[in-house]
Design a protein around this motif. Structure first.
Motif, PDB file in Angstrom:
ATOM      1  N   TYR A  40      10.568  35.049  44.416  1.00  0.00           N
ATOM      2  CA  TYR A  40      12.004  34.839  44.250  1.00  0.00           C
ATOM      3  C   TYR A  40      12.582  34.435  45.602  1.00  0.00           C
ATOM      4  CZ  TYR A  40      11.384  39.557  46.034  1.00  0.00           C
ATOM      5  OH  TYR A  40      10.956  40.635  46.763  1.00  0.00           O
ATOM      6  N   ASP A 222      10.683  30.604  36.366  1.00  0.00           N
ATOM      7  CA  ASP A 222      12.091  30.693  35.988  1.00  0.00           C
ATOM      8  C   ASP A 222      12.750  29.317  36.036  1.00  0.00           C
ATOM      9  OD1 ASP A 222      14.700  31.858  35.527  1.00  0.00           O
ATOM     10  OD2 ASP A 222      15.076  31.451  37.658  1.00  0.00           O
ATOM     11  N   PRO A 227      14.378  30.944  31.137  1.00  0.00           N
ATOM     12  CA  PRO A 227      14.648  31.917  32.199  1.00  0.00           C
ATOM     13  C   PRO A 227      13.522  32.932  32.370  1.00  0.00           C
ATOM     14  CG  PRO A 227      16.540  31.672  30.736  1.00  0.00           C
ATOM     15  CD  PRO A 227      15.383  30.985  30.075  1.00  0.00           C
ATOM     16  N   GLY A 228      13.256  33.287  33.624  1.00  0.00           N
ATOM     17  CA  GLY A 228      12.287  34.329  33.909  1.00  0.00           C
ATOM     18  C   GLY A 228      12.899  35.703  33.695  1.00  0.00           C
ATOM     19  N   PRO A 229      12.090  36.748  33.778  1.00  0.00           N
ATOM     20  CA  PRO A 229      12.611  38.103  33.611  1.00  0.00           C
ATOM     21  C   PRO A 229      13.559  38.468  34.747  1.00  0.00           C
ATOM     22  CG  PRO A 229      10.344  38.158  34.378  1.00  0.00           C
ATOM     23  CD  PRO A 229      10.641  36.731  34.047  1.00  0.00           C
ATOM     24  N   VAL A 230      14.466  39.381  34.469  1.00  0.00           N
ATOM     25  CA  VAL A 230      15.433  39.833  35.477  1.00  0.00           C
ATOM     26  C   VAL A 230      14.904  41.098  36.143  1.00  0.00           C
ATOM     27  CG1 VAL A 230      17.772  40.702  35.856  1.00  0.00           C
ATOM     28  CG2 VAL A 230      17.377  38.803  34.259  1.00  0.00           C
ATOM     29  N   ARG A 235      16.766  36.587  38.328  1.00  0.00           N
ATOM     30  CA  ARG A 235      15.596  36.101  37.605  1.00  0.00           C
ATOM     31  C   ARG A 235      14.477  35.773  38.575  1.00  0.00           C
ATOM     32  NH1 ARG A 235      19.236  32.308  34.483  1.00  0.00           N
ATOM     33  NH2 ARG A 235      17.955  30.661  35.405  1.00  0.00           N
ATOM     34  N   ASP A 237      10.031  34.614  39.129  1.00  0.00           N
ATOM     35  CA  ASP A 237       8.766  34.095  38.618  1.00  0.00           C
ATOM     36  C   ASP A 237       7.750  35.233  38.623  1.00  0.00           C
ATOM     37  OD1 ASP A 237       9.955  31.543  38.692  1.00  0.00           O
ATOM     38  OD2 ASP A 237       9.198  31.149  40.705  1.00  0.00           O
TER      39      ASP A 237
END
Length: 253
Positions: A40, A222, A227-230, A235, A237
């Protein structure tokens, strides 16, 4: 599950045990099948949020933000790195300054001299944050390039990097083909895990294939459409660990 995926997850499960033992961390329940590291740039995510989400560590930048941008996680800082280590998380270093279509051109387009400059910057930021002296830095080829572009631009860039930090401390982030070319051309180092090299492969431009030599695989990317996970409010990767030694700092003091 395909045989390839079964083997990949078996390898990853073994890697998680080593990651946990090396850091004193417990096996994250959310990643029992495969240890995962997140990457991120937006801002520093608190270590407790990363642990709570079930991840084993991070891939963090040892590069600065491009002109016109201000990413809070670029570069990784010593206090932040200490907080991650204290929480039992592992750290892997990545360098990426430019980007296709960004305010700075892709790093690999800058050739040998650019590789020299990028390696000097990356290594200075890596060591300032407490990075392991023998740990690799994964340098990014964040584009779908062909072999001619590799030979003309990216390969000289990697050789410039090698001239500063050596082959053994050089890794690549890319799709499957540049990972293979980097290995064949001898510009990235080797993991302590047999058969593995410093290749962090992204799912992008890989046609559903996973390079057997890769130590990391970016499985979730992401994007606005996917969208990637939060984690910790942003968000991210998600990357599967494919080797016991994926270049984490604590194994390379």
């Amino acid at each position: 599950m395909s045989r390839r995926d079964a083997l990949r997850y078996a390898t990853a499960a073994s890697a998680l045990a080593v990651l946990s033992a090396a850091t004193g961390a417990r096996t994250p329940t959310a990643s029992a099948a495969a240890p995962t590291l997140i990457d991120y740039a937006m801002r520093q995510i608190p270590a407790q949020d990363i642990r709570a989400a079930g991840h084993s560590g991070v891939i963090n930048y040892v590069s600065t933000s491009r002109p016109g941008s201000s990413f809070g996680a670029k570069p990784i800082t010593l206090p932040y790195a200490k907080s991650l280590v204290a929480a039992g998380l592992v750290i892997v270093s990545n360098y990426q300054y430019g980007k296709p279509g960004g305010t700075a051109p892709s790093d690999f387009t800058r050739g040998y001299a650019g590789g020299v400059a990028d390696a000097r910057t990356g290594w200075a930021l890596h060591t300032a944050a407490g990075g392991g002296q023998s740990a690799p830095i994964f340098f990014s080829v964040d584009d779908d390039i062909d072999r001619e572009t590799w030979n003309r631009l990216a390969l000289p860039w990697f050789r410039g990097i090698n001239s500063v930090i050596g082959v053994q401390r050089t890794g690549i982030y890319a799709g499957i083909r540049p990972c293979q070319w980097a290995t064949a051309d001898g510009v990235i180092g080797r993991s302590r895990t047999p058969g593995k090299v410093w290749a962090w492969q992204t799912r992008s431009w890989s046609n559903g294939q996973i390079y057997p030599g890769a130590v990391l695989y970016q499985r979730i990317i992401d994007t606005a459409s996917n969208p990637g996970p939060v984690v910790g409010g942003i968000r991210v990767d998600v990357n599967d660990v494919l080797a016991q030694d994926c270049g984490q700092w604590n194994l390379h003091p």
